[in-house]
Design an enzyme around this catalytic site. Structure first.
Site, PDB file in Angstrom:
ATOM      1  N   ASP A 158      10.617   0.224  -0.812  1.00 52.16           N
ATOM      2  CA  ASP A 158      10.557  -1.434  -0.845  1.00 52.16           C
ATOM      3  C   ASP A 158      11.540  -2.214  -1.439  1.00 52.16           C
ATOM      4  O   ASP A 158      11.486  -3.616  -1.620  1.00 52.16           O
ATOM      5  CB  ASP A 158       9.133  -1.627  -1.456  1.00 52.16           C
ATOM      6  N   ASN A 207      10.220   5.117  -3.683  1.00 47.01           N
ATOM      7  CA  ASN A 207       9.943   3.789  -2.826  1.00 47.01           C
ATOM      8  C   ASN A 207      11.276   3.248  -2.197  1.00 47.01           C
ATOM      9  O   ASN A 207      12.381   3.695  -2.457  1.00 47.01           O
ATOM     10  CB  ASN A 207       9.499   2.654  -3.789  1.00 47.01           C
ATOM     11  N   PRO A 267       0.927  -1.182  -0.062  1.00 44.59           N
ATOM     12  CA  PRO A 267      -0.108  -0.203   0.086  1.00 44.59           C
ATOM     13  C   PRO A 267       0.867   1.302   0.003  1.00 44.59           C
ATOM     14  O   PRO A 267       2.048   1.122   0.170  1.00 44.59           O
ATOM     15  CB  PRO A 267      -0.835  -0.167   1.258  1.00 44.59           C
ATOM     16  N   ASP A 268       0.272   2.432  -0.261  1.00 41.39           N
ATOM     17  CA  ASP A 268       0.930   3.635  -0.569  1.00 41.39           C
ATOM     18  C   ASP A 268       1.051   3.887   0.842  1.00 41.39           C
ATOM     19  O   ASP A 268       0.282   4.878   1.321  1.00 41.39           O
ATOM     20  CB  ASP A 268       0.229   4.621  -1.342  1.00 41.39           C
ATOM     21  N   PHE A 269       2.021   3.590   1.794  1.00 43.19           N
ATOM     22  CA  PHE A 269       1.749   3.936   3.272  1.00 43.19           C
ATOM     23  C   PHE A 269       2.282   5.232   3.763  1.00 43.19           C
ATOM     24  O   PHE A 269       2.083   5.667   4.694  1.00 43.19           O
ATOM     25  CB  PHE A 269       2.423   2.732   4.035  1.00 43.19           C
ATOM     26  N   ARG A 270       2.754   6.084   2.821  1.00 47.47           N
ATOM     27  CA  ARG A 270       3.051   7.267   3.096  1.00 47.47           C
ATOM     28  C   ARG A 270       1.853   8.200   3.029  1.00 47.47           C
ATOM     29  O   ARG A 270       1.959   9.449   3.791  1.00 47.47           O
ATOM     30  CB  ARG A 270       4.250   8.061   2.325  1.00 47.47           C
ATOM     31  N   HIS A 299      14.421   8.243  -1.404  1.00 48.70           N
ATOM     32  CA  HIS A 299      13.963   8.145  -0.120  1.00 48.70           C
ATOM     33  C   HIS A 299      14.616   7.114   0.685  1.00 48.70           C
ATOM     34  O   HIS A 299      14.085   6.861   1.858  1.00 48.70           O
ATOM     35  CB  HIS A 299      12.551   8.149  -0.123  1.00 48.70           C
TER      36      HIS A 299
END
Ligand SMILES: [Zn+2]
Length: 373
Positions: free
Chosen positions: A168, A166, A92-95, A185
């Site tokens: 990930d 990302n 998920p786009d957890f930011r 990031h």
């Protein structure tokens, strides 16, 4: 003609040097320099014809982009990617506040969702971050069609670099590494002691052991916290991001933007700063597009003056498949995805059987992660 081109090229180089010097402090506030830079850029681009004819598409469509790539004039492709390219992998786009993973972290009573990535909060309350880190641990997800499309660009010698927002590490899993990749990031790949006096480096394996035994990772030298090298709010971006950007953007022929709304700086600022390349945006979310059109995001898809920017509205995977198809690479891309996913599955199987014992003793903080050992 040739002479003329080389004169233009040298003027362009000069211009870029000027622009780069002006943007040397680009890590943060750049408001003052921007006005001058815009003026210079417009002046030079109108007098020297930057956005030169060999970089203007015959048609502002995916087909036009494919023809340009096939023409052989497109030698340096940059990809700029964000959370949207990993959602089809299950991440998920957890930011983004207010969704999925943040909701799972309610038990930690975060004062506000973003606190989990706030460096000062982390130093006092590291538990929520490590619970999230365990849940998102690299190796539990497979790269997407879009990740492997970038790998194909690399294999074909067309990818200059991928700039990713990302953390990930799926770009690495897909085979982009070293110079291919700027993790703007940061990354889970390495970790460091947070103490400025110590800064001891720790490996991915070390961090993995700590996370999956639900230990708060602490430095064995000074007992400070150890944090994966992802960039928290309140920390600066990796120096490599800025140095590479200055080298890459002036030489870029095609910028492919996928899975990002470009609302995160400094990504957002990059697109408007350079004009000498074509731009392809693949997105299935029209909102950010409207935002960009409305707030001067540096793109122009549909005005009378539009000449370089192409928007393809689809998921990142579908957009990459469609482009691969137009390039005659579709079968190759599908084969690559199949082969690499099978490889990951077989590695998972062998590690699952070894890790079965450890799994039984794991106290779960996050929803049952797959054990690897
Ligand atoms: Zn230390």
């Amino acid at each position: 003609m040739r002479l003329n081109e080389s004169v233009i090229q040298s003027h362009r180089d000069l211009l870029y040097c000027t622009l780069q010097e002006q943007s040397d402090d680009s890590s943060g506030e750049e408001a003052a320099g921007d006005t001058n830079m815009d003026f210079l850029r417009n002046l030079f681009s109108s007098t020297l014809g930057i956005g030169s004819p060999d970089k203007v598409l015959d048609e502002l469509t995916l087909e036009g982009v494919a023809r340009y790539i096939k023409s052989g004039k497109c030698k340096n492709i940059l990809c700029m990617v964000g959370a949207g390219i990993s959602t089809s992998a299950g991440i998920p786009d957890f930011r983004s506040p207010g969704i999925g993973l943040y909701a799972n972290l309610q038990k930690y009573n975060l004062p506000y969702p973003e606190a989990i990535f706030q460096i000062d909060y982390f130093k006092k309350h590291p538990e929520p971050f490590f619970a999230l880190a365990k849940e998102l641990y690299p190796g539990q997800f497979k790269p997407t069609v879009c990740h492997y499309f970038m790998r194909l660009l690399k294999d074909k010698g067309l990818l200059r670099r991928c700039y990713s927002q990302n953390i990930d590490t799926l770009e690495r899993v897909a085979g982009l590494e070293g110079d291919d990749l700027i993790e703007a990031h940061g990354t889970f790949y390495t970790s460091h002691c947070v103490s400025f006096c110590c800064r001891k480096e720790y490996s991915l394996d070390w961090m993995k052991d700590k996370l999956f035994s639900d230990d708060i990772p602490r430095c064995d030298k000074c007992n400070s916290l150890v944090k994966p090298d992802i960039v928290f709010f309140g920390e600066s971006l990796p120096v490599r991001f800025f140095t590479s950007m200055k080298m890459d953007f002036p030489r870029c022929d095609l910028l492919i933007i996928m899975g990002t709304s470009l609302q995160v700086q400094p990504f957002a600022g990059l697109v408007g700063r350079y004009e000498s390349f074509l731009l392809l945006l693949i997105t299935d979310s029209v909102d950010p597009l409207l935002g960009l059109l409305g707030f001067g995001g540096g793109m122009d898809f549909d005005s009378d003056k539009a000449y370089r920017d192409v928007a393809h509205i689809s998921t990142c995977d579908d957009g990459c498949l469609a482009l691969a198809d137009l390039l005659g690479w579709k079968a190759e891309l599908e084969e690559l995805v199949k082969r690499e996913h099978a490889k990951i599955d077989s590695q998972d199987k062998s590690s699952e059987s070894k890790g079965a014992a450890a799994k039984a003793s794991s106290a779960s903080v996050a929803p049952e992660p797959r054990k690897e050992e």
